[in-house]
Structure formats: C-alpha cells, structure tokens
Design an enzyme around this catalytic site. Structure first.
Site: not given
Length: 652
Positions: A500-501, A504, A560, A564
């Site tokens: 997830h990070e 980003h 986000e 995800d």
C-alpha cells in the site's frame, strides 16, 4: 503550524480474529462474514469513538506503556537516557492534578492578557514576531518545509488559518452537521472563557465575534477534497506580491524577524485566502480577530490546566466524534506526556518491544515486496518503455524506514523540565523550543533521516517529498505481522500495508513526484492520460456508496483507494509465490485488519474529512477487483460480492 504537509498513511484498521467466519456470507458481504461475530459482541469504550481496528493495538500499547511508566514514576524503572529523565519529570507534572488545581488558570492569564491588550494592527505588527515564536494564534500561518520542486532545500510556506468546524463544507447552508455542532462549540468556548475569568456576557460577545471572523475565513480556504491534491498546494509567489495583498499585516517584517531572512519567494497552499485577505483582515474586524485569538488560545490550553477545564475543553471534540466521556486523568496525563516526548517514548518502545532482529526481518519483507513491485512494473502492459523505466528508477530510489530511528532526534535533548514551574509553563517552553527548531531549518539542508511518526504509533506512511516509506514498530504486530501466522496471513496483513505504501509512490499524488521527491512529470503524455482514466475508474467505484447515512466521496479518497488496490494486488502476488500459499488465509486476514466499530458521528466525520474510505468498504470493494477472490470463495454472478470482469479496476 503544519510540520508535515505531504504524507500518506495507511490509517484506521483491525485486530486478530478469535471469532468464526460466517461461511454463508462470504459471497454476499465479505466484511460481515469475517467480522460480523466480533461486531455482535464488540462494545465501544465510553472514552473512545471506535473499537477494533487499529484502536485495539493502540489500547494494547497504551496498557503496556502506562504500566512501564508507572514503574518509571515510582522509581522501579530507571530512565534509559537523559531525554527519558526529562519525560519522567513532565509525566509527573501532568499526573499531579492536585497541583494543577492549585495553579488554576493563573499560568494562562498572562497570555490572554497579551491578546486582550492589543490595540490595533500596528500594535499586533509590533508583536508579530513574538507571536510566531511563542506559538500564539495568528491569522496567517508560517512554516518551513521542503520545497516541493527542490526537496534538498527548504521553502517558506504561508498559509491560511484553520477553521472552528472540521471542514469548509460544514459551512454550507444545507449542511445539517453545522447546526448541531456550532451550538456545542459555542457553549464550550463560552464556558472555557468563563473558567478563565471572563464574565458570561463578555465571554458570549467574544465567542460571537470569533465565530464571525471564522465564518469570513471559510469561503476562501480549501476543503479536505481540494487539499487532497498535493500538487495544487504548490503555488509560488514573490513575497513582495503577497505582502502587497496584506495592507494591515507587515508580513515581510515578521518573516525577517522569524527566520532572519527575507526570501524572494514564498509558497501559498491556499492562494484564494490571500486574494480575500484585505477584505477580512481589516481594522473594522480587529476586535473579532482578537476574539478569535482568545478562543483559540483557551481551547489550546484547556488540556494542561484544571480538571474542569480539561473536561469542558473536550466537549466539542467529543461531540464531533460521538465519544461519550473524557479520558480518565491517568490516560490524559499519559497521552499529554507521551505526545510531547513522542520520539523518546518511541525509542523506548521500539528497543524494548520490537528490537533489532524483528527490525531486520521486516526490512527484508519490505525489500521482497519492492522486488515484487518492480517485477510487476517490468511486465506492466499499459505503460510505455520510457515511463516504465522511470517508474522503476523511482522504486529503486525508495527509502525504507522500519521499526524506529537509529538515534533520537536531537530536538528532544533541548527539552528541559522545570519541576518548580507549572505544567502549562513547561509545555509553553517546549512549544517555543519546537518552534525555534522548526524555523531554524531555514537555510539548512533538508534532513531526510527525520521520522514523522514515533515508533509507538500504530500506522505507516509514504512521503512523496522524501520518496520514502516508513513502518513504525507498533504496526508490526498481529494481525498485521506475526511469526505465529502463516505467510499468507502475513501477506494479507503487513504485506498489503507495505505494498500500500509503495503504491502511494504511484497514486494520483505520488505519481507527480520523481525519485528525489520533487514535483516533476516523468510520464509520457499518453501514459499519463491513461493513468488518469484508470484513476477515474477508481473514483467511480467508490463515489456515492451509501455509508453511515451519508455517501462516500470518491475524489477525496482516490489516492488511498489506488494504494489499497495496488497494495492488495501486489501482496497477493507475493503470497502466491510462497510454498505454503493459502489464499483463504490471505483474504481473511485482509478482512480482519479492517475490523472497526465506531459511533455514527465519528463515521460521518471521517466521511467528510478523511482521505481513506470507510474500513468496511476498504475490505469489501478492493477484493472484488481481484480474480483470485472469486475462485477462492466461489463467488458467482448474482452474488453481492460479484463484480463483472469488465468493471474490475486494475491499476497496479
């Protein structure tokens, strides 16, 4: 003062499951199938707005550290370092409510008098440097942050003030929340001023004037949705032009006094406010501005004074979140002290409860996930070769921080507690130290080693301006990560968080920053257009979903949701590469980590201001985009969890 504009975190989520999965619901409502039995018995504590989710982990850490720090106060545990010794002194002051009662509001009154004694703008300008240095409310915010187009150096950001209500959308005439919240805010502010020594009539007038000024600000600042577009926060202007927009504020002189320099250029995250500033910051409004300052000051101070002020001061916040009662005195003291000495407490927690071995193990997991992501980029079927190559370079330059920093930030060595002074005065001294350190960054190289979260924080984040991912020790535990869980369960937990990070870096915001964290378009025109179309599909997938009596804002949550989707997809691929792959365990733990039960007020607040979709939807919607979910649980057309292949959003 915003000390960290540009980070994306994983935010709210779950606890390990000791509850059976309802097999009959897996194809109809995946989240309820996994978490329904838990939800039936879960109770939100009176001093919480939610339970389950990350809150269980927060509560466990709270319990552990409060026990340790009780021993510290009792002398049974020796401070690990000089910073911890100062933390102990502050914690003792915060815990001494008898002394806080004896001190009363006396420590606050000189600061209120400073504001009340201001005569006009000339008087304010004469004190403006002091106002910034001491952290008093000012209707123009200053901060020193990395320049978004050259993150090796700092820029000066000049911003609008914050509002009383959570978001500018609350000020719309048809927003029912404001009609409920503003009377509570009003009552709270009036009562705080009365406790600080003002007569009821005077307090009422001050609050009315403060609200009038706040309402004038609201139309000219950004909503949460508008603020979620990071690049649009970068609006450079010559300082002389900004100063010219402020007829009654000598901004250039204040800046020179604060940073000992007059930069040619400043950055305005909200330029529309400055276009309207001369209509707001007027002599006719000066009394309203003073009243606004008074209200802000008394709210900020309320948690560090008497018990009545603490209880009253939290009334408005509890109404926002639906929290039924204030924290106990012991918890309040714990959070005040640990919040002030965050990196010191994080260092203690990380070294005692995480350790170097786990730090290295998780780092290897992160490296494995970045390798999986790199392979996915190499085989991506919609990026051109040029864009793909630059994306891989950005990934290879990604900085990874795991567990806790190697050393405590030197700032904390400057925190010295005077045990003879009041709690409020000590906190004020620390505030001034933090501000001096912050503005002292001007003209210095950017410190990329700094952590924006302490190790005892249950969260993780990606920073576009640093091109880094950070995983504090506190999130690196079950259900996210445990040696007692299968590799597939770990991938459905911490693996998805890690990816997830990483994702980003390539979401609608991160994709506009290069490998050095600078705003720089590294896409071909055709690739960028296609990516924007894919992002629109993600917006549409969430936009308008009914939740908690309101609707999800797909534009607000898009970054986000992209993260995800990419995180879950990438973690799934990693899980499938393991010898002991168990996709059922992978998906079930993904559902577990988003377990959350919250008050309606809190859910509605998050829908208005949070860049994350509701936890239940994060669990349910993203799995529908993955083909393996359908084969794992035999989801068929007609099932509520079914999404036609053509409608499944796949970006990374």
């Amino acid at each position: 003062m915003r000390l960290n504009h540009f980070t994306s975190d994983v935010s709210a989520g779950g606890s390990a499951s000791a509850f059976p999965v309802d097999e009959s619901k897996l194809t109809q409502d995946f989240y309820d199938a996994v978490n329904g039995k838990w939800a039936e018995q879960a109770t939100i504590p009176a001093d919480h707005a939610s339970t389950g989710g990350f809150m269980d982990l927060v509560d466990n850490i709270e319990h552990t550290l409060m026990a340790d720090f009780a021993d510290l106060l009792a002398g049974k545990l020796a401070p690990a370092n000089p910073e911890m010794a100062e933390f102990k002194k502050l914690y003792a002051l915060a815990s001494d409510f008898d002394r806080r009662e004896n001190d009363g509001t006396a420590p606050l009154k000189p600061w209120l008098a400073k504001i009340a004694n201001l005569k006009d703008f000339a008087d304010l300008n004469a004190h403006l440097v002091e106002w910034y240095q001491k952290g008093l409310p000012v209707p123009i915010d200053l901060s020193v942050e990395p320049d978004m187009k050259d993150t090796s150096r700092y820029a000066l950001y000049v911003d609008a003030p914050s509002l009383f209500l959570p978001d500018k959308t609350y000020y719309a005439k048809d927003n029912p929340a404001a009609k409920q919240l503003m009377p509570i805010f009003t009552q709270t502010a009036v009562k705080l001023l009365q406790l600080a020594g003002y007569a009821e009539a005077e307090a009422t007038t001050i609050v009315k004037q403060a609200k009038d000024f706040d309402a004038q600000i609201a139309p000219h600042v950004k909503s949460a949705e508008e603020s979620a577009d990071y690049v649009k926060m970068y609006n450079p202007f010559p300082l002389k032009d900004v100063d010219a927009k402020l007829a009654n504020i000598d901004l250039a002189a204040a800046i020179k006094g604060v940073i000992n320099d007059v930069p040619e250029q400043v950055i305005l995250p909200q330029p529309l406010f400055f276009d309207a500033a001369n209509d707001i910051l007027t002599p006719a409004n000066f009394d309203a501005i003073k009243s606004w300052m008074l209200v802000k000051t008394v709210f900020d101070a309320s948690g560090a004074l008497t018990e009545e002020l603490r209880q009253v001061g939290g009334t408005y916040g509890r109404a926002l979140s639906g929290q039924k009662q204030a924290r106990s005195q012991k918890k309040a003291a714990y959070y005040l002290a640990t919040g002030t000495f965050g990196q010191v407490v994080g260092d203690y927690y990380g070294r005692k409860y995480f350790g170097e071995a786990a730090k290295e193990d998780v780092r290897q997991m992160v490296l494995k996930m970045t390798h999986v992501y790199q392979q996915r980029l190499k085989t991506n079927d919609w990026l051109s070769a040029d864009t793909r190559e630059k994306a891989i370079v950005k990934l290879q330059k990604l900085t990874i921080k795991v567990g806790y920093p190697d050393t405590i930030d030197a700032l904390y060595s400057k925190f010295k507690i005077d045990e003879q002074a009041s709690l409020y005065d000590n906190l004020q001294t620390i505030t001034e130290t933090i501000i001096a350190n912050h503005f002292g960054h001007w003209g210095q190289p950017v410190d990329r080693k700094k952590w924006e979260m302490s190790a005892n924080t249950v969260n993780a984040y990606y920073s576009p301006s640093n091109n880094e991912i950070v995983f504090p020790a506190a999130i690196l535990q079950a259900p996210f990560y445990s040696l007692q869980q299968s590799s597939s369960a770990n991938y459905g937990g911490i693996g998805a968080v890690i990816a997830h990070e990483i994702s980003h870096a390539f979401d609608n915001n991160g994709s506009q920053f290069d490998e050095f964290g600078n705003i720089h378009n590294w896409w071909t025109e055709a690739d960028l257009a296609h990516f924007k179309d894919l992002a629109k599909s993600m917006i549409s997938e969430f936009d308008g979903i009914e939740f908690a009596g309101q609707k999800v804002n797909g534009q607000l949550t898009v970054s986000e949701n992209i993260a995800d989707a990419g995180g879950l997809s990438c973690a799934l691929e990693a899980a499938k590469s393991s010898d002991d792959v168990d996709l059922r365990a992978f998906f079930i733990n993904w559902g577990n980590v988003w377990r959350m039960k919250a008050t309606t007020e809190y859910m509605q607040l998050l829908l208005s201001i949070d860049v994350h979709a509701p936890a239940k939807l994060r669990a349910n919607v993203q799995v529908k985009n993955l083909d393996d979910f359908y084969t794992t649980f035999n989801v068929q057309p007609g099932d509520q969890m079914y999404l036609a292949p053509a409608d499944r959003v796949k970006i990374w």
